[in-house]
Design a protein around this motif. Structure first.
Motif, PDB file in Angstrom:
ATOM      1  N   GLY A  67       6.043  37.162 -38.393  1.00  0.00           N
ATOM      2  CA  GLY A  67       6.706  36.140 -39.207  1.00  0.00           C
ATOM      3  C   GLY A  67       6.584  34.757 -38.618  1.00  0.00           C
ATOM      4  O   GLY A  67       6.388  33.775 -39.337  1.00  0.00           O
ATOM      5  N   LEU A  68       6.659  34.646 -37.291  1.00  0.00           N
ATOM      6  CA  LEU A  68       6.535  33.355 -36.638  1.00  0.00           C
ATOM      7  C   LEU A  68       5.097  32.842 -36.722  1.00  0.00           C
ATOM      8  O   LEU A  68       4.862  31.634 -36.827  1.00  0.00           O
ATOM      9  CB  LEU A  68       6.984  33.450 -35.179  1.00  0.00           C
ATOM     10  N   VAL A  69       4.130  33.749 -36.687  1.00  0.00           N
ATOM     11  CA  VAL A  69       2.731  33.345 -36.845  1.00  0.00           C
ATOM     12  C   VAL A  69       2.513  32.743 -38.225  1.00  0.00           C
ATOM     13  O   VAL A  69       1.822  31.729 -38.380  1.00  0.00           O
ATOM     14  CB  VAL A  69       1.786  34.544 -36.619  1.00  0.00           C
ATOM     15  N   VAL A  70       3.109  33.351 -39.243  1.00  0.00           N
ATOM     16  CA  VAL A  70       2.978  32.823 -40.604  1.00  0.00           C
ATOM     17  C   VAL A  70       3.559  31.416 -40.682  1.00  0.00           C
ATOM     18  O   VAL A  70       2.941  30.499 -41.250  1.00  0.00           O
ATOM     19  CB  VAL A  70       3.685  33.757 -41.609  1.00  0.00           C
ATOM     20  N   LEU A  71       4.748  31.214 -40.099  1.00  0.00           N
ATOM     21  CA  LEU A  71       5.360  29.889 -40.093  1.00  0.00           C
ATOM     22  C   LEU A  71       4.492  28.889 -39.330  1.00  0.00           C
ATOM     23  O   LEU A  71       4.314  27.740 -39.759  1.00  0.00           O
ATOM     24  CB  LEU A  71       6.753  29.954 -39.466  1.00  0.00           C
ATOM     25  N   ALA A  72       3.920  29.329 -38.203  1.00  0.00           N
ATOM     26  CA  ALA A  72       3.045  28.451 -37.421  1.00  0.00           C
ATOM     27  C   ALA A  72       1.834  28.024 -38.233  1.00  0.00           C
ATOM     28  O   ALA A  72       1.390  26.869 -38.153  1.00  0.00           O
ATOM     29  CB  ALA A  72       2.602  29.156 -36.139  1.00  0.00           C
TER      30      ALA A  72
ATOM     31  N   ALA B  61     -11.906  26.252 -31.146  1.00  0.00           N
ATOM     32  CA  ALA B  61     -11.159  27.021 -30.159  1.00  0.00           C
ATOM     33  C   ALA B  61      -9.872  27.592 -30.710  1.00  0.00           C
ATOM     34  O   ALA B  61      -9.531  28.749 -30.478  1.00  0.00           O
ATOM     35  CB  ALA B  61     -10.863  26.142 -28.944  1.00  0.00           C
ATOM     36  N   THR B  62      -9.130  26.781 -31.457  1.00  0.00           N
ATOM     37  CA  THR B  62      -7.849  27.264 -31.972  1.00  0.00           C
ATOM     38  C   THR B  62      -8.041  28.483 -32.858  1.00  0.00           C
ATOM     39  O   THR B  62      -7.355  29.498 -32.712  1.00  0.00           O
ATOM     40  CB  THR B  62      -7.131  26.148 -32.755  1.00  0.00           C
ATOM     41  N   GLY B  63      -9.001  28.377 -33.785  1.00  0.00           N
ATOM     42  CA  GLY B  63      -9.253  29.506 -34.666  1.00  0.00           C
ATOM     43  C   GLY B  63      -9.785  30.708 -33.917  1.00  0.00           C
ATOM     44  O   GLY B  63      -9.404  31.851 -34.195  1.00  0.00           O
ATOM     45  N   GLY B  64     -10.683  30.471 -32.946  1.00  0.00           N
ATOM     46  CA  GLY B  64     -11.232  31.587 -32.191  1.00  0.00           C
ATOM     47  C   GLY B  64     -10.189  32.302 -31.368  1.00  0.00           C
ATOM     48  O   GLY B  64     -10.084  33.537 -31.391  1.00  0.00           O
ATOM     49  N   VAL B  65      -9.375  31.529 -30.633  1.00  0.00           N
ATOM     50  CA  VAL B  65      -8.327  32.134 -29.809  1.00  0.00           C
ATOM     51  C   VAL B  65      -7.270  32.788 -30.691  1.00  0.00           C
ATOM     52  O   VAL B  65      -6.790  33.891 -30.407  1.00  0.00           O
ATOM     53  CB  VAL B  65      -7.692  31.079 -28.886  1.00  0.00           C
ATOM     54  N   LEU B  66      -6.904  32.122 -31.805  1.00  0.00           N
ATOM     55  CA  LEU B  66      -5.925  32.689 -32.722  1.00  0.00           C
ATOM     56  C   LEU B  66      -6.421  34.008 -33.312  1.00  0.00           C
ATOM     57  O   LEU B  66      -5.673  34.994 -33.383  1.00  0.00           O
ATOM     58  CB  LEU B  66      -5.631  31.692 -33.843  1.00  0.00           C
ATOM     59  N   THR B  67      -7.689  34.036 -33.733  1.00  0.00           N
ATOM     60  CA  THR B  67      -8.248  35.255 -34.332  1.00  0.00           C
ATOM     61  C   THR B  67      -8.224  36.415 -33.348  1.00  0.00           C
ATOM     62  O   THR B  67      -7.821  37.536 -33.689  1.00  0.00           O
ATOM     63  CB  THR B  67      -9.693  34.994 -34.800  1.00  0.00           C
ATOM     64  N   LEU B  68      -8.622  36.149 -32.116  1.00  0.00           N
ATOM     65  CA  LEU B  68      -8.651  37.218 -31.123  1.00  0.00           C
ATOM     66  C   LEU B  68      -7.245  37.627 -30.703  1.00  0.00           C
ATOM     67  O   LEU B  68      -6.983  38.818 -30.470  1.00  0.00           O
ATOM     68  CB  LEU B  68      -9.459  36.770 -29.909  1.00  0.00           C
ATOM     69  N   MET B  69      -6.300  36.674 -30.599  1.00  0.00           N
ATOM     70  CA  MET B  69      -4.923  37.023 -30.276  1.00  0.00           C
ATOM     71  C   MET B  69      -4.318  37.898 -31.364  1.00  0.00           C
ATOM     72  O   MET B  69      -3.635  38.895 -31.083  1.00  0.00           O
ATOM     73  CB  MET B  69      -4.074  35.764 -30.094  1.00  0.00           C
ATOM     74  N   ALA B  70      -4.545  37.521 -32.620  1.00  0.00           N
ATOM     75  CA  ALA B  70      -4.002  38.306 -33.727  1.00  0.00           C
ATOM     76  C   ALA B  70      -4.558  39.723 -33.728  1.00  0.00           C
ATOM     77  O   ALA B  70      -3.840  40.687 -34.036  1.00  0.00           O
ATOM     78  CB  ALA B  70      -4.329  37.608 -35.055  1.00  0.00           C
TER      79      ALA B  70
ATOM     80  N   GLY C 260      -2.392  43.285 -33.381  1.00  0.00           N
ATOM     81  CA  GLY C 260      -2.955  44.411 -34.120  1.00  0.00           C
ATOM     82  C   GLY C 260      -3.311  44.103 -35.561  1.00  0.00           C
ATOM     83  O   GLY C 260      -3.362  45.012 -36.394  1.00  0.00           O
ATOM     84  N   MET C 261      -3.585  42.846 -35.886  1.00  0.00           N
ATOM     85  CA  MET C 261      -3.932  42.473 -37.256  1.00  0.00           C
ATOM     86  C   MET C 261      -5.401  42.786 -37.520  1.00  0.00           C
ATOM     87  O   MET C 261      -6.261  42.561 -36.673  1.00  0.00           O
ATOM     88  CB  MET C 261      -3.686  40.984 -37.487  1.00  0.00           C
ATOM     89  N   ASN C 262      -5.686  43.259 -38.733  1.00  0.00           N
ATOM     90  CA  ASN C 262      -7.078  43.496 -39.100  1.00  0.00           C
ATOM     91  C   ASN C 262      -7.696  42.219 -39.655  1.00  0.00           C
ATOM     92  O   ASN C 262      -6.989  41.250 -39.938  1.00  0.00           O
ATOM     93  CB  ASN C 262      -7.186  44.653 -40.110  1.00  0.00           C
ATOM     94  N   PRO C 263      -9.031  42.191 -39.811  1.00  0.00           N
ATOM     95  CA  PRO C 263      -9.681  40.958 -40.273  1.00  0.00           C
ATOM     96  C   PRO C 263      -9.165  40.440 -41.608  1.00  0.00           C
ATOM     97  O   PRO C 263      -9.129  39.228 -41.835  1.00  0.00           O
ATOM     98  CB  PRO C 263     -11.161  41.363 -40.369  1.00  0.00           C
ATOM     99  N   THR C 264      -8.752  41.339 -42.501  1.00  0.00           N
ATOM    100  CA  THR C 264      -8.254  40.891 -43.796  1.00  0.00           C
ATOM    101  C   THR C 264      -6.978  40.071 -43.641  1.00  0.00           C
ATOM    102  O   THR C 264      -6.816  39.008 -44.264  1.00  0.00           O
ATOM    103  CB  THR C 264      -7.977  42.103 -44.708  1.00  0.00           C
ATOM    104  N   VAL C 265      -6.048  40.542 -42.785  1.00  0.00           N
ATOM    105  CA  VAL C 265      -4.803  39.817 -42.565  1.00  0.00           C
ATOM    106  C   VAL C 265      -5.082  38.476 -41.890  1.00  0.00           C
ATOM    107  O   VAL C 265      -4.502  37.444 -42.269  1.00  0.00           O
ATOM    108  CB  VAL C 265      -3.835  40.657 -41.712  1.00  0.00           C
ATOM    109  N   VAL C 266      -5.969  38.465 -40.910  1.00  0.00           N
ATOM    110  CA  VAL C 266      -6.314  37.209 -40.236  1.00  0.00           C
ATOM    111  C   VAL C 266      -6.929  36.226 -41.218  1.00  0.00           C
ATOM    112  O   VAL C 266      -6.601  35.029 -41.230  1.00  0.00           O
ATOM    113  CB  VAL C 266      -7.275  37.472 -39.061  1.00  0.00           C
ATOM    114  N   GLY C 267      -7.820  36.730 -42.079  1.00  0.00           N
ATOM    115  CA  GLY C 267      -8.418  35.863 -43.093  1.00  0.00           C
ATOM    116  C   GLY C 267      -7.371  35.277 -44.020  1.00  0.00           C
ATOM    117  O   GLY C 267      -7.455  34.103 -44.410  1.00  0.00           O
TER     118      GLY C 267
ATOM    119  N   GLY D 153     -12.544  30.405 -48.562  1.00  0.00           N
ATOM    120  CA  GLY D 153     -13.619  31.062 -47.830  1.00  0.00           C
ATOM    121  C   GLY D 153     -13.191  32.268 -47.015  1.00  0.00           C
ATOM    122  O   GLY D 153     -13.802  33.340 -47.130  1.00  0.00           O
ATOM    123  N   PRO D 154     -12.157  32.161 -46.143  1.00  0.00           N
ATOM    124  CA  PRO D 154     -11.745  33.337 -45.377  1.00  0.00           C
ATOM    125  C   PRO D 154     -11.296  34.503 -46.263  1.00  0.00           C
ATOM    126  O   PRO D 154     -11.520  35.670 -45.923  1.00  0.00           O
ATOM    127  CB  PRO D 154     -10.585  32.805 -44.525  1.00  0.00           C
ATOM    128  N   PHE D 155     -10.660  34.181 -47.406  1.00  0.00           N
ATOM    129  CA  PHE D 155     -10.256  35.253 -48.325  1.00  0.00           C
ATOM    130  C   PHE D 155     -11.489  35.970 -48.877  1.00  0.00           C
ATOM    131  O   PHE D 155     -11.540  37.207 -48.915  1.00  0.00           O
ATOM    132  CB  PHE D 155      -9.420  34.664 -49.455  1.00  0.00           C
TER     133      PHE D 155
END
Length: 410
Positions: free
Chosen positions: A313-318, A241-250, A255-262, A157-159
């Motif tokens: 890179g650490l976000v990807v591992l997380a 909350a996790t997804g919302g806070v993560l999306t806004l932090m990214a 500086g991640m765009n919506p495509t990278v976050v998705g 879905g996010p993709f």
């Protein structure tokens, strides 16, 4: 417990080919819902909402589900699972399409509230259907297959949402979500039969309400320990909350765009898919508790990593660790809920179980979003670590083991 006088309404192995349409429905539903993981916080932000009010939107969605889930459970015991599922689909599909035309944060908030009611009705009813058609010896695998279907949809879905945003705009995701619900409605109407257990011939109609012993069981320390874990897992949802806070932090700090976050959300979902079925086998073979506790610890590790101002890179591992934890915890708690429920009151028991998860989704956006607004993203994730570890301790000390000594099908 005395033997039940309730007989299955349908007779088939949920793990056979006859169960495939059910899991296809879960996948299609979740693909639209997964796209909304990307759209929901960004739509709210597009109306000028800050981090706290984005979190309020997520909490309102969970409030709707918290109200609807126990009511759905009770009604499904009395009137059947299928009618409730259909109502939930119609309500969510309609709200998703109408939200495409919203022009303010307030309009979007109200529509998402009603959409949350539909999500809860469908989710509770669908969970009860899986419980109805799965035997104890295959329960972990049946729940795992449902989880795999939902997570695969949530991963895709996010993709799809990111692609639609790139080709058109963010609002297109809302139409996509509505269309997936329309397709699910057609499949339920043509492929899904009623699964509510029927009373055996010659016996009186059983009482579908909760009795005194049921309430004692729901208030016992073992059940409350599992409920606490369910609540915390609800707090950890990427749709909350996790997804919302993560999306806004990214977006704001990395500086991640919506495509990278998705794509990050998709990665977590794919890992959860890969983990789910092996986890179901382990739950059937070794029990519920030995799987749930390590899964909670992985959730804590995920949040701890994001509290350190991580590099990409650490976000990807997380996100990989999050996917593993999600694949382990969601199925384990649902199997717990099914194990504890008497067949004739399964809907009521599972509706209350859903209530705890939705309560987690309700309080966590307010708590975590408020902490992030006041003290920053790192403090928010540290708070998540503390709550998850506390729930792991409660399950370790008080949690029951409900697996019976039965032979697992090979």
């Amino acid at each position: 417990k005395p033997p039940s006088r309730m007989m299955p309404a349908v007779s088939y192995n949920v793990l056979s080919r006859r169960g495939l349409p059910l899991f296809a429905i879960f996948f299609i539903w979740a693909s639209g819902t997964g796209a909304m993981q990307l759209a929901r916080p960004l739509m709210a932000a597009s109306f000028g909402a800050n981090i706290f009010f984005v979190s309020v939107l997520l909490a309102t969605n969970s409030l709707a589900r918290m109200v609807a889930s126990p009511l759905t459970g009770f009604l499904s015991d009395r009137f059947g699972r299928r009618p409730l599922v259909i109502i939930g689909i119609v309500l969510r599909g309609t709200s998703a399409i109408l939200s495409y035309f919203s022009t303010s944060y307030e309009q979007f908030l109200v529509l998402e509230f009603f959409g949350g009611i539909g999500i809860s009705i469908f989710g509770t009813g669908a969970s009860i259907i899986v419980a109805d058609v799965s035997g104890e010896h295959q329960r972990g695998r049946a729940v795992a297959l449902r989880g795999m279907s939902m997570r695969l949809g949530s991963a895709v879905g996010p993709f799809i949402g990111a692609v639609l945003t790139g080709l058109f705009d963010l609002r297109t995701i809302l139409l996509f979500n509505g269309l997936t619900k329309l397709l699910v409605l057609g499949m339920v109407l043509t492929m899904v039969r009623e699964t509510r257990p029927q009373q055996a011939a010659g016996t009186r109609r059983p009482d579908t309400g909760l009795n005194r012993n049921d309430w004692k069981a729901l208030a016992s320390a073992p059940y409350l320990a599992v409920a606490a874990a369910t609540l915390v897992i609800g707090m950890m949802e990427l749709a909350g909350a996790t997804g919302g806070v993560l999306t806004l932090m990214a977006k704001n700090e990395l500086g991640m765009n919506p495509t990278v976050v998705g794509n990050l959300l998709t990665l977590a979902g794919l890992v959860a898919v890969a983990v789910s079925y092996p986890n179901g086998l382990l739950v059937d073979r070794f029990g519920r508790k030995p799987i749930l506790i390590p899964g909670l610890c992985l959730f804590a590790a995920f949040a701890a990593m994001l509290s350190t101002h991580p590099e990409v890179g650490l976000v990807v591992l997380a996100m990989v660790i999050y996917g593993m934890a999600d694949g382990m915890c969601q199925g384990s708690t649902q199997v717990f809920a099914i194990d504890m429920a008497p067949p004739e009151r399964r809907g009521a028991f599972m509706g209350i179980w859903q209530l705890y998860g939705n309560l987690g989704g309700l309080i966590s956006p307010i708590i975590v979003g408020g902490i992030a607004q006041a003290w920053g993203f790192s403090a928010a994730f540290i708070a998540i670590v503390a709550l998850v570890l506390l729930s792991a301790v409660l399950v370790t000390v008080f949690g029951p083991e409900t697996r019976q000594r039965v032979e697992v099908d090979r």
